[in-house]
Design a protein around this motif. Structure first.
Motif, PDB file in Angstrom:
ATOM      1  N   ARG A 175       2.226  17.683  -2.641  1.00 29.72           N
ATOM      2  CA  ARG A 175       1.097  18.701  -3.029  1.00 29.72           C
ATOM      3  C   ARG A 175      -0.165  17.985  -3.158  1.00 29.72           C
ATOM      4  NH1 ARG A 175       2.724  23.745  -5.148  1.00 29.72           N
ATOM      5  NH2 ARG A 175       0.856  24.205  -5.026  1.00 29.72           N
ATOM      6  N   THR A 176      -1.366  18.718  -2.925  1.00 31.48           N
ATOM      7  CA  THR A 176      -2.779  18.136  -3.315  1.00 31.48           C
ATOM      8  C   THR A 176      -3.021  18.801  -4.542  1.00 31.48           C
ATOM      9  OG1 THR A 176      -3.193  18.299  -1.056  1.00 31.48           O
ATOM     10  CG2 THR A 176      -5.054  18.338  -2.614  1.00 31.48           C
ATOM     11  N   TYR A 177      -3.617  18.071  -5.587  1.00 32.64           N
ATOM     12  CA  TYR A 177      -3.952  18.248  -6.857  1.00 32.64           C
ATOM     13  C   TYR A 177      -5.540  18.231  -7.034  1.00 32.64           C
ATOM     14  CZ  TYR A 177       0.854  18.123  -7.805  1.00 32.64           C
ATOM     15  OH  TYR A 177       2.278  18.265  -7.622  1.00 32.64           O
ATOM     16  N   LEU A 178      -6.196  19.140  -7.760  1.00 33.53           N
ATOM     17  CA  LEU A 178      -7.405  19.191  -8.092  1.00 33.53           C
ATOM     18  C   LEU A 178      -7.549  18.545  -9.634  1.00 33.53           C
ATOM     19  CD1 LEU A 178      -8.695  22.575  -6.749  1.00 33.53           C
ATOM     20  CD2 LEU A 178      -9.038  20.614  -6.069  1.00 33.53           C
ATOM     21  N   ASP A 179      -8.418  17.889  -9.960  1.00 30.17           N
ATOM     22  CA  ASP A 179      -8.863  17.372 -11.283  1.00 30.17           C
ATOM     23  C   ASP A 179      -9.566  18.372 -12.040  1.00 30.17           C
ATOM     24  OD1 ASP A 179     -11.271  16.767 -10.701  1.00 30.17           O
ATOM     25  OD2 ASP A 179     -10.868  14.359 -10.578  1.00 30.17           O
ATOM     26  N   VAL A 180     -10.193  18.189 -13.301  1.00 28.45           N
ATOM     27  CA  VAL A 180     -11.080  19.238 -13.836  1.00 28.45           C
ATOM     28  C   VAL A 180     -12.505  19.281 -13.287  1.00 28.45           C
ATOM     29  CG1 VAL A 180      -9.757  19.013 -15.909  1.00 28.45           C
ATOM     30  CG2 VAL A 180     -11.628  17.395 -15.629  1.00 28.45           C
ATOM     31  N   SER A 181     -12.828  18.302 -12.571  1.00 29.91           N
ATOM     32  CA  SER A 181     -14.003  18.404 -11.798  1.00 29.91           C
ATOM     33  C   SER A 181     -14.206  18.990 -10.516  1.00 29.91           C
ATOM     34  CB  SER A 181     -14.995  17.018 -12.018  1.00 29.91           C
ATOM     35  OG  SER A 181     -14.110  16.072 -11.269  1.00 29.91           O
ATOM     36  N   GLY A 182     -12.893  19.050  -9.906  1.00 26.58           N
ATOM     37  CA  GLY A 182     -12.649  19.873  -8.697  1.00 26.58           C
ATOM     38  C   GLY A 182     -12.504  18.661  -7.570  1.00 26.58           C
ATOM     39  N   VAL A 183     -12.225  17.594  -7.910  1.00 26.72           N
ATOM     40  CA  VAL A 183     -11.926  16.388  -7.033  1.00 26.72           C
ATOM     41  C   VAL A 183     -10.410  16.461  -6.637  1.00 26.72           C
ATOM     42  CG1 VAL A 183     -11.921  14.068  -6.525  1.00 26.72           C
ATOM     43  CG2 VAL A 183     -13.766  14.856  -7.863  1.00 26.72           C
ATOM     44  N   GLU A 184     -10.253  16.568  -5.222  1.00 30.99           N
ATOM     45  CA  GLU A 184      -8.880  16.457  -4.636  1.00 30.99           C
ATOM     46  C   GLU A 184      -8.106  15.207  -4.662  1.00 30.99           C
ATOM     47  OE1 GLU A 184      -8.579  18.262  -0.860  1.00 30.99           O
ATOM     48  OE2 GLU A 184      -9.000  20.485  -1.675  1.00 30.99           O
ATOM     49  N   TRP A 185      -6.934  15.331  -5.222  1.00 33.24           N
ATOM     50  CA  TRP A 185      -6.095  14.024  -5.186  1.00 33.24           C
ATOM     51  C   TRP A 185      -4.837  14.194  -4.492  1.00 33.24           C
ATOM     52  CZ3 TRP A 185      -7.629   9.266  -7.376  1.00 33.24           C
ATOM     53  CH2 TRP A 185      -9.076   9.504  -8.376  1.00 33.24           C
ATOM     54  N   VAL A 186      -4.461  13.312  -3.555  1.00 32.21           N
ATOM     55  CA  VAL A 186      -3.392  13.423  -2.815  1.00 32.21           C
ATOM     56  C   VAL A 186      -2.674  12.115  -2.894  1.00 32.21           C
ATOM     57  CG1 VAL A 186      -4.267  14.959  -1.124  1.00 32.21           C
ATOM     58  CG2 VAL A 186      -4.264  12.862  -0.388  1.00 32.21           C
ATOM     59  N   TRP A 187      -1.345  12.198  -2.694  1.00 32.85           N
ATOM     60  CA  TRP A 187      -0.481  10.999  -2.838  1.00 32.85           C
ATOM     61  C   TRP A 187      -0.617  10.140  -1.467  1.00 32.85           C
ATOM     62  CZ3 TRP A 187       5.213  10.279  -1.345  1.00 32.85           C
ATOM     63  CH2 TRP A 187       5.671   8.944  -1.690  1.00 32.85           C
ATOM     64  N   SER A 188      -0.815   8.924  -1.625  1.00 33.65           N
ATOM     65  CA  SER A 188      -0.996   8.136  -0.343  1.00 33.65           C
ATOM     66  C   SER A 188       0.187   7.676   0.182  1.00 33.65           C
ATOM     67  CB  SER A 188      -1.773   6.760  -0.851  1.00 33.65           C
ATOM     68  OG  SER A 188      -0.876   5.866  -1.786  1.00 33.65           O
ATOM     69  N   VAL A 221      -4.974   9.233 -13.032  1.00 32.87           N
ATOM     70  CA  VAL A 221      -5.600  10.475 -12.785  1.00 32.87           C
ATOM     71  C   VAL A 221      -5.218  11.466 -14.018  1.00 32.87           C
ATOM     72  CG1 VAL A 221      -5.685  12.344 -11.056  1.00 32.87           C
ATOM     73  CG2 VAL A 221      -5.388   9.644 -10.335  1.00 32.87           C
ATOM     74  N   TYR A 222      -4.113  11.513 -14.044  1.00 28.23           N
ATOM     75  CA  TYR A 222      -3.512  12.449 -15.168  1.00 28.23           C
ATOM     76  C   TYR A 222      -4.193  12.294 -16.522  1.00 28.23           C
ATOM     77  CZ  TYR A 222      -0.431  14.808 -18.329  1.00 28.23           C
ATOM     78  OH  TYR A 222       0.264  15.538 -19.242  1.00 28.23           O
ATOM     79  N   TRP A 223      -3.986  10.906 -16.831  1.00 35.09           N
ATOM     80  CA  TRP A 223      -4.872  10.861 -18.310  1.00 35.09           C
ATOM     81  C   TRP A 223      -6.265  11.126 -18.185  1.00 35.09           C
ATOM     82  CZ3 TRP A 223      -0.817   6.665 -18.446  1.00 35.09           C
ATOM     83  CH2 TRP A 223       0.411   7.217 -19.007  1.00 35.09           C
ATOM     84  N   TRP A 224      -6.823  10.409 -17.266  1.00 35.17           N
ATOM     85  CA  TRP A 224      -8.359  10.326 -17.174  1.00 35.17           C
ATOM     86  C   TRP A 224      -9.118  11.607 -16.473  1.00 35.17           C
ATOM     87  CZ3 TRP A 224      -8.684   4.585 -14.933  1.00 35.17           C
ATOM     88  CH2 TRP A 224      -8.076   3.694 -15.858  1.00 35.17           C
ATOM     89  N   HIS A 225      -8.437  12.104 -15.479  1.00 33.82           N
ATOM     90  CA  HIS A 225      -9.311  13.267 -14.866  1.00 33.82           C
ATOM     91  C   HIS A 225      -8.560  14.711 -15.109  1.00 33.82           C
ATOM     92  CE1 HIS A 225     -11.581  10.201 -13.028  1.00 33.82           C
ATOM     93  NE2 HIS A 225     -10.481   9.691 -12.616  1.00 33.82           N
ATOM     94  N   GLY A 226      -7.314  14.696 -15.927  1.00 33.35           N
ATOM     95  CA  GLY A 226      -6.809  15.789 -15.805  1.00 33.35           C
ATOM     96  C   GLY A 226      -7.126  16.943 -16.734  1.00 33.35           C
ATOM     97  N   PRO A 227      -6.616  18.055 -16.854  1.00 31.95           N
ATOM     98  CA  PRO A 227      -5.258  18.492 -16.318  1.00 31.95           C
ATOM     99  C   PRO A 227      -5.332  18.664 -14.783  1.00 31.95           C
ATOM    100  CG  PRO A 227      -6.199  20.194 -17.405  1.00 31.95           C
ATOM    101  CD  PRO A 227      -7.323  19.196 -17.683  1.00 31.95           C
ATOM    102  N   LEU A 228      -4.232  18.332 -14.029  1.00 38.56           N
ATOM    103  CA  LEU A 228      -4.404  18.329 -12.608  1.00 38.56           C
ATOM    104  C   LEU A 228      -3.618  19.828 -12.426  1.00 38.56           C
ATOM    105  CD1 LEU A 228      -3.130  14.824 -11.592  1.00 38.56           C
ATOM    106  CD2 LEU A 228      -5.533  15.743 -11.884  1.00 38.56           C
ATOM    107  N   ILE A 229      -4.427  20.274 -11.402  1.00 42.73           N
ATOM    108  CA  ILE A 229      -3.849  21.696 -10.880  1.00 42.73           C
ATOM    109  C   ILE A 229      -3.380  21.756  -9.287  1.00 42.73           C
ATOM    110  CG2 ILE A 229      -4.702  23.950 -10.505  1.00 42.73           C
ATOM    111  CD1 ILE A 229      -6.901  23.158 -12.529  1.00 42.73           C
ATOM    112  N   ALA A 230      -2.306  22.010  -9.193  1.00 40.23           N
ATOM    113  CA  ALA A 230      -1.868  21.959  -7.800  1.00 40.23           C
ATOM    114  C   ALA A 230      -2.667  23.082  -6.960  1.00 40.23           C
ATOM    115  CB  ALA A 230      -0.228  22.233  -7.529  1.00 40.23           C
ATOM    116  N   VAL A 231      -3.143  22.714  -5.772  1.00 38.80           N
ATOM    117  CA  VAL A 231      -3.756  23.375  -4.782  1.00 38.80           C
ATOM    118  C   VAL A 231      -2.726  24.376  -4.362  1.00 38.80           C
ATOM    119  CG1 VAL A 231      -5.002  23.467  -2.615  1.00 38.80           C
ATOM    120  CG2 VAL A 231      -5.510  21.626  -4.382  1.00 38.80           C
TER     121      VAL A 231
END
Length: 102
Positions: free
Chosen positions: A15-28, A51-61
């Motif tokens: 899945r693709t995840y969004l951090d709290v600022s709206g940045v998308e994160w995907v597994w490489s 990513v989880y600790w510094w930019h979370g919570p992460l929300i699955a797109v």
């Protein structure tokens, strides 16, 4: 489906995840030396725990809804409404609304 669990939360790495600022994160598709999945964004790579600790919570797109899923839901609702008597047959509607022309 590769997954990774942090603090009791299991992440589906497909899945693709969004951090709290709206940045998308995907597994490489890669792992670091500690066995953590490397997540990527336009600005680089970070391990998923960071990513989880510094930019979370992460929300699955949300995954897109298919036409087949929409038809299945609408058909089921329509058939249930018709069976309950909430929807009139086409012939009855045509007689009422169009003066009998269907």
């Amino acid at each position: 489906m590769p997954t990774y669990t942090i603090d009791g939360i299991t992440f589906d790495l497909a899945r693709t995840y969004l951090d709290v600022s709206g940045v998308e994160w995907v597994w490489s598709g890669r792992w670091n030396g500690a066995g953590e999945p490397l997540m990527k964004t336009t600005s680089g790579f970070l391990p998923l725990p960071d990513v989880y600790w510094w930019h979370g919570p992460l929300i699955a797109v949300p995954e897109p809804v298919t036409g087949e899923q929409i038809r299945a839901v609408l058909s089921a609702d329509f058939l249930a409404s018709q069976a309950a008597g909430y929807v009139e047959p086409l012939e009855v509607w045509a007689a009422r609304a169009l003066g009998g022309a269907a």
